[in-house]
Design a protein around this motif. Structure first.
Motif, PDB file in Angstrom:
ATOM      1  N   TYR A  91      82.993  90.566  33.252  1.00 31.79           N
ATOM      2  CA  TYR A  91      82.231  91.689  33.790  1.00 31.79           C
ATOM      3  C   TYR A  91      81.635  92.568  32.689  1.00 31.79           C
ATOM      4  O   TYR A  91      80.497  93.046  32.792  1.00 31.79           O
ATOM      5  CB  TYR A  91      83.103  92.545  34.729  1.00 31.79           C
ATOM      6  N   ALA A  92      82.392  92.728  31.623  1.00 36.14           N
ATOM      7  CA  ALA A  92      81.938  93.620  30.544  1.00 36.14           C
ATOM      8  C   ALA A  92      80.692  93.090  29.831  1.00 36.14           C
ATOM      9  O   ALA A  92      80.015  93.827  29.110  1.00 36.14           O
ATOM     10  CB  ALA A  92      83.063  93.847  29.537  1.00 36.14           C
ATOM     11  N   ASN A  93      80.398  91.817  30.015  1.00 41.09           N
ATOM     12  CA  ASN A  93      79.211  91.221  29.387  1.00 41.09           C
ATOM     13  C   ASN A  93      78.004  91.146  30.328  1.00 41.09           C
ATOM     14  O   ASN A  93      76.995  90.525  29.963  1.00 41.09           O
ATOM     15  CB  ASN A  93      79.522  89.805  28.899  1.00 41.09           C
ATOM     16  N   ALA A  94      78.084  91.726  31.490  1.00 43.60           N
ATOM     17  CA  ALA A  94      76.969  91.615  32.449  1.00 43.60           C
ATOM     18  C   ALA A  94      75.661  92.070  31.813  1.00 43.60           C
ATOM     19  O   ALA A  94      75.570  93.195  31.322  1.00 43.60           O
ATOM     20  CB  ALA A  94      77.268  92.433  33.700  1.00 43.60           C
ATOM     21  N   GLY A  95      74.683  91.203  31.805  1.00 42.41           N
ATOM     22  CA  GLY A  95      73.378  91.527  31.221  1.00 42.41           C
ATOM     23  C   GLY A  95      73.225  91.073  29.782  1.00 42.41           C
ATOM     24  O   GLY A  95      72.132  91.168  29.215  1.00 42.41           O
ATOM     25  N   ILE A  96      74.310  90.554  29.185  1.00 45.29           N
ATOM     26  CA  ILE A  96      74.234  90.138  27.783  1.00 45.29           C
ATOM     27  C   ILE A  96      74.310  88.615  27.712  1.00 45.29           C
ATOM     28  O   ILE A  96      75.379  88.031  27.858  1.00 45.29           O
ATOM     29  CB  ILE A  96      75.388  90.771  26.967  1.00 45.29           C
TER      30      ILE A  96
ATOM     31  N   ASP B 434      77.551  99.661  33.127  1.00 43.03           N
ATOM     32  CA  ASP B 434      78.792 100.166  32.533  1.00 43.03           C
ATOM     33  C   ASP B 434      78.880  99.823  31.054  1.00 43.03           C
ATOM     34  O   ASP B 434      78.848  98.649  30.676  1.00 43.03           O
ATOM     35  CB  ASP B 434      79.999  99.554  33.259  1.00 43.03           C
ATOM     36  N   PHE B 436      81.224  99.834  27.769  1.00 44.40           N
ATOM     37  CA  PHE B 436      82.641  99.891  27.411  1.00 44.40           C
ATOM     38  C   PHE B 436      82.871 100.484  26.025  1.00 44.40           C
ATOM     39  O   PHE B 436      84.000 100.717  25.635  1.00 44.40           O
ATOM     40  CB  PHE B 436      83.261  98.496  27.524  1.00 44.40           C
ATOM     41  N   TRP B 438      81.980  99.110  23.044  1.00 42.55           N
ATOM     42  CA  TRP B 438      81.892  98.181  21.920  1.00 42.55           C
ATOM     43  C   TRP B 438      80.515  97.528  21.822  1.00 42.55           C
ATOM     44  O   TRP B 438      80.274  96.709  20.936  1.00 42.55           O
ATOM     45  CB  TRP B 438      82.978  97.097  22.026  1.00 42.55           C
ATOM     46  N   GLU B 439      79.598  97.892  22.719  1.00 37.92           N
ATOM     47  CA  GLU B 439      78.276  97.262  22.736  1.00 37.92           C
ATOM     48  C   GLU B 439      77.420  97.739  21.555  1.00 37.92           C
ATOM     49  O   GLU B 439      77.475  98.914  21.176  1.00 37.92           O
ATOM     50  CB  GLU B 439      77.537  97.588  24.042  1.00 37.92           C
ATOM     51  N   ASP B 443      72.716  95.428  22.830  1.00 37.74           N
ATOM     52  CA  ASP B 443      73.443  95.154  24.076  1.00 37.74           C
ATOM     53  C   ASP B 443      73.193  96.244  25.119  1.00 37.74           C
ATOM     54  O   ASP B 443      73.027  95.960  26.313  1.00 37.74           O
ATOM     55  CB  ASP B 443      74.961  95.121  23.830  1.00 37.74           C
ATOM     56  N   ALA B 446      69.874  95.696  26.637  1.00 37.83           N
ATOM     57  CA  ALA B 446      69.897  94.508  27.505  1.00 37.83           C
ATOM     58  C   ALA B 446      70.599  94.819  28.822  1.00 37.83           C
ATOM     59  O   ALA B 446      70.138  94.431  29.903  1.00 37.83           O
ATOM     60  CB  ALA B 446      70.583  93.343  26.795  1.00 37.83           C
ATOM     61  N   LYS B 447      71.706  95.526  28.749  1.00 38.74           N
ATOM     62  CA  LYS B 447      72.425  95.880  29.984  1.00 38.74           C
ATOM     63  C   LYS B 447      71.551  96.759  30.886  1.00 38.74           C
ATOM     64  O   LYS B 447      71.564  96.616  32.108  1.00 38.74           O
ATOM     65  CB  LYS B 447      73.733  96.617  29.652  1.00 38.74           C
ATOM     66  N   TYR B 450      68.836  94.588  32.553  1.00 34.41           N
ATOM     67  CA  TYR B 450      69.262  93.676  33.619  1.00 34.41           C
ATOM     68  C   TYR B 450      69.906  94.375  34.814  1.00 34.41           C
ATOM     69  O   TYR B 450      69.801  93.886  35.930  1.00 34.41           O
ATOM     70  CB  TYR B 450      70.143  92.566  33.055  1.00 34.41           C
ATOM     71  N   ASN B 451      70.576  95.475  34.632  1.00 36.66           N
ATOM     72  CA  ASN B 451      71.211  96.133  35.784  1.00 36.66           C
ATOM     73  C   ASN B 451      70.781  97.583  35.994  1.00 36.66           C
ATOM     74  O   ASN B 451      71.303  98.254  36.883  1.00 36.66           O
ATOM     75  CB  ASN B 451      72.740  96.079  35.671  1.00 36.66           C
TER      76      ASN B 451
END
Lengths: 471, 471
Positions: A91-96, B434, B436, B438-439, B443, B446-447, B450-451
């Motif tokens: 889940y934490a990688n959504a979109g990556i 979301d 976290f 560490w992105e 990233d 990109a997140k 996409y969302n």
């Protein structure tokens, strides 16, 4: 779970009658008993107080013992969504995902994140967020891949239970030393089986009847597993009757790899069949490139397919052919496949299923077949609810509104535009689906499917329990 | 517009440096003068108070005369989006298209709605909502098709100006008696030209320099227009220098129709060229099925293409090849094409451009070409900003952050997940992206692509004026 207050839901209800048709129940009501089961349904009353009176009289319930939720004009109740394929750990990688396709994506993005979740505080952060988000998008049932790690997988099961999401939780098995990174693999086929058994044992202690959370046997996919592990897991299925999930035929490179690794098998699907994994309780994610013979084999074995349109596009896997699988008699559900797919929303998966079906149609010359390939709004909502329920063997319990089924549902609100072109709340807490007042109910549902999001989902119940609410 | 308060924007700024690369300006600041122009940019300071001091000193501005907006850690400023093709009049139908393709969709859904907007109170409702929604999604510039109706088209221009959205507003011309419904067509080619002139005259009274709202000459598409009307509108372009918009080569049935209706033309594109419509100020929507020769002709004439991925999929038109058009030297921007496309969001169009490019890639055998066909996050954001700006001839004014350009921008916020896996506000008013912690910055972007949705866009400015804000 302990008995709850009884519920009366009043208003308009929409659910799938068949693959092709929605049923709209207006001036209707559903009574839910203390165990979360639908006890009675009434429709076409003069008004909502008549519905309420009819339900109470029919069941001999007293008004004092029920909680009443009344949908306002324009709101509607809809069955909770079923996500038949989602990697909670990703889940934490959504979109990556960059420009990667399957095999490099696993190495670059996926295995490192999954391995890192053996840190239970990190696992708790990621899993809590994943469950919270999917619930908020109306996912009442999720079929999860966790990771290899047993304590972290047990934690996912604990969190699903406490947050009230119906879930299948799978400890991921992957024992091939030549195909998995040294830092993230099972030491042997027997570790795959024994670790799975440990998760089954744990879930039995927290939900003995597997009423809300169930284990699911999870060989990652053929390239990750030895034949011995796959056969051992199939044996575990035969002993326990528990469901199985894995991936099949997602990407051309992967298919080639399977043919190299298992030269004795006739096909990717045939390999699973030979290992005993192709059962009526098996959910196969993707099935993008399966042959006619493989589709026939899946249909013959009554195995199910989780269609993951977003992921299949993101990773350039290919466009899966839902109509064709339906024609073969295969049950199909939807999967978000987070994080191969970027979105945690099954509503998004439904619209992407409609979109991918149009890409399938574009490649078809023959006019009638081209038309047939396209999925309608009604069909993608069937995939998202009853189709998914069939995939996970819960078609008698969830996915629609029928007496004897359980109350897994969501309450949907859309914006009503006033005469000045304004909506109630300019801060848009009802999302951005705008109703002008002249839309049919079919139009309303289409607008929701195409532009709806979690803001439209105001309440979510699982087994009669309110598990999410939004202003 | 009257002079405004000067602005200082402080924090992180992200924008396209090239088609392939984003530029990230950290500990940075942008100063905007009273006319909405970027007067100075500073970056890589020690902290934001240093940036502020540097900007004030450089420009000799006093702190009392500026409004300061400081982005918090993790927020970023991004250029406003450019929607190069959207039918404001069809906004009320977003999401309603059934299984139709272009020509039947026009007859069933589109013409009746457009015709009904001659009722100005209805037009006001639909147009207000469309402008409000697109602004809330970060669209600072929109290239609109209105309807045939002059007063309603003038109203759209008035609303854009008062709500502060930069817009090109086109009165739709369609005079062929054999191809348009009797209830919705121009009586003659001269009506097409004269009605367009009336809208030009009106906009000149409300925004004499066309600084914020400009007319755009709008022959609907070749099947709707006589050659006389198209030539008349081309002549109007030559007299006024105003931009032109139309559709080209969206759907195979449409292309066949054009060939039948105009047998003397070599191609759909050639027809426009012969009529004088293929100019450096022309935006052609779709261009899905154009031939090599047509692409060369478009490139040669320096005409632009509005890529509408959502619409092209919804209406089963086909997958347009952005990389190939770029290789030809064609400028490409993004269009939502509401309501052929269901979403009013250019962020959604950007992600769908990425998705459609993957469908293009799936159909390519050769490995290197397959890889090249895919569009990256950076590339789709370029399409959404600088690419769009080039399409509408505003590349020196908008689409990026450079001294001398105008401040058309949005402030983006994402959720930060805390140690317990919770976010700041469980009611999700920051959307469902979301972070976290560490992105990387890549990233994060990109997140968002996409969302992300309108909840992430907290502030929107056009020409330095704050035109949208959200809690």
């Amino acid at each position: 779970m302990s008995p709850q207050r009884k519920l009366l839901l009043l208003g308009t209800f929409v659910h799938s009658k068949t693959q092709q048709d929605l049923d709209f129940l207006h001036k209707a009501g559903i009574a839910v008993d203390a165990h979360g089961k639908i006890a009675a349904i009434e429709r076409d009353a003069h008004d909502l107080s008549e519905v309420k009176a009819r339900l109470l009289a029919k069941l001999g319930w007293d008004e004092a013992e029920v909680d009443v939720t009344e949908a306002t004009e324009g709101q509607f109740f809809f069955p909770g969504f079923v996500d038949t394929h989602i990697h909670a750990s990703q889940y934490a990688n959504a979109g990556i995902f960059g420009k990667s396709s399957l095999l490099e994506w696993l190495e670059t993005y996926t295995f490192p994140l999954e391995a890192s979740l053996k840190d239970l505080s990190k696992a708790r952060r990621v899993y809590s967020r994943c469950i919270r988000r999917t619930l908020s998008h109306g996912t009442t049932t999720a079929t999860y891949f966790a990771t290899r790690d047993v304590p972290a997988t047990n934690l996912l099961a604990d969190l699903c239970l406490s947050m009230g999401q119906r879930a299948f939780v799978g400890r991921v098995c992957m024992d091939r030393p030549d195909m998995n990174p040294a830092y993230y693999r099972d030491a042997s086929a027997s570790e795959s089986v024994e670790a799975t058994q440990q998760v089954i044992d744990h879930i039995r202690t927290i939900d003995p009847g597997f009423d809300v959370v169930s284990p699911i046997i999870t060989p990652r996919f053929a390239p990750s597993c030895s034949a011995e592990a796959m056969k051992g897991l199939a044996e575990l299925h035969r002993q326990t009757g528990l469901p199985i999930q894995t991936h099949v035929s997602e990407n051309p490179g992967e298919i080639q790899l399977v043919a190299q690794l298992f030269p004795e098998s006739n096909s990717y699907t045939d390999l699973y069949d030979k290992c005993g994994l192709l059962t009526p309780r098996t959910v196969l994610a993707h099935a993008v490139h399966i042959s006619e013979e493989e589709a026939d084999l899946i249909a013959h074995n009554k195995s199910k397919v989780s269609h993951c349109p977003c992921s299949n596009t993101c990773l350039t896997s290919g466009p899966a052919r839902v109509r064709w699988m339906w024609d073969k008699g295969i049950d199909v559900g939807l999967g978000t496949d987070v994080s191969g797919g970027y979105s945690p929303s099954i509503l998004e998966a439904a619209r992407q299923a409609a979109m991918v079906s149009r890409h399938v149609a574009m490649a078809i010359e023959e006019e009638k077949e081209k038309e047939r390939a396209k999925l309608t709004v009604e069909e993608v909502l069937y995939l998202a609810t009853r189709g998914g329920a069939r995939c996970v063997g819960l078609e008698d319990k969830i996915g629609g509104f029928e007496v004897g089924m359980e109350w897994d549902a969501q309450l949907v609100t859309l914006n009503e535009v006033n005469g000045d072109g304004e909506v109630h709340d300019e801060d848009d807490d009802h999302g951005f689906v705008d109703m002008f007042g002249w839309e049919t109910w079919g139009d309303r549902v289409a607008k929701w499917v195409y532009n709806g999001d979690d803001r439209n989902t105001k309440r979510v119940w699982v087994k009669g329990r309110l598990v999410h609410r939004r202003k």
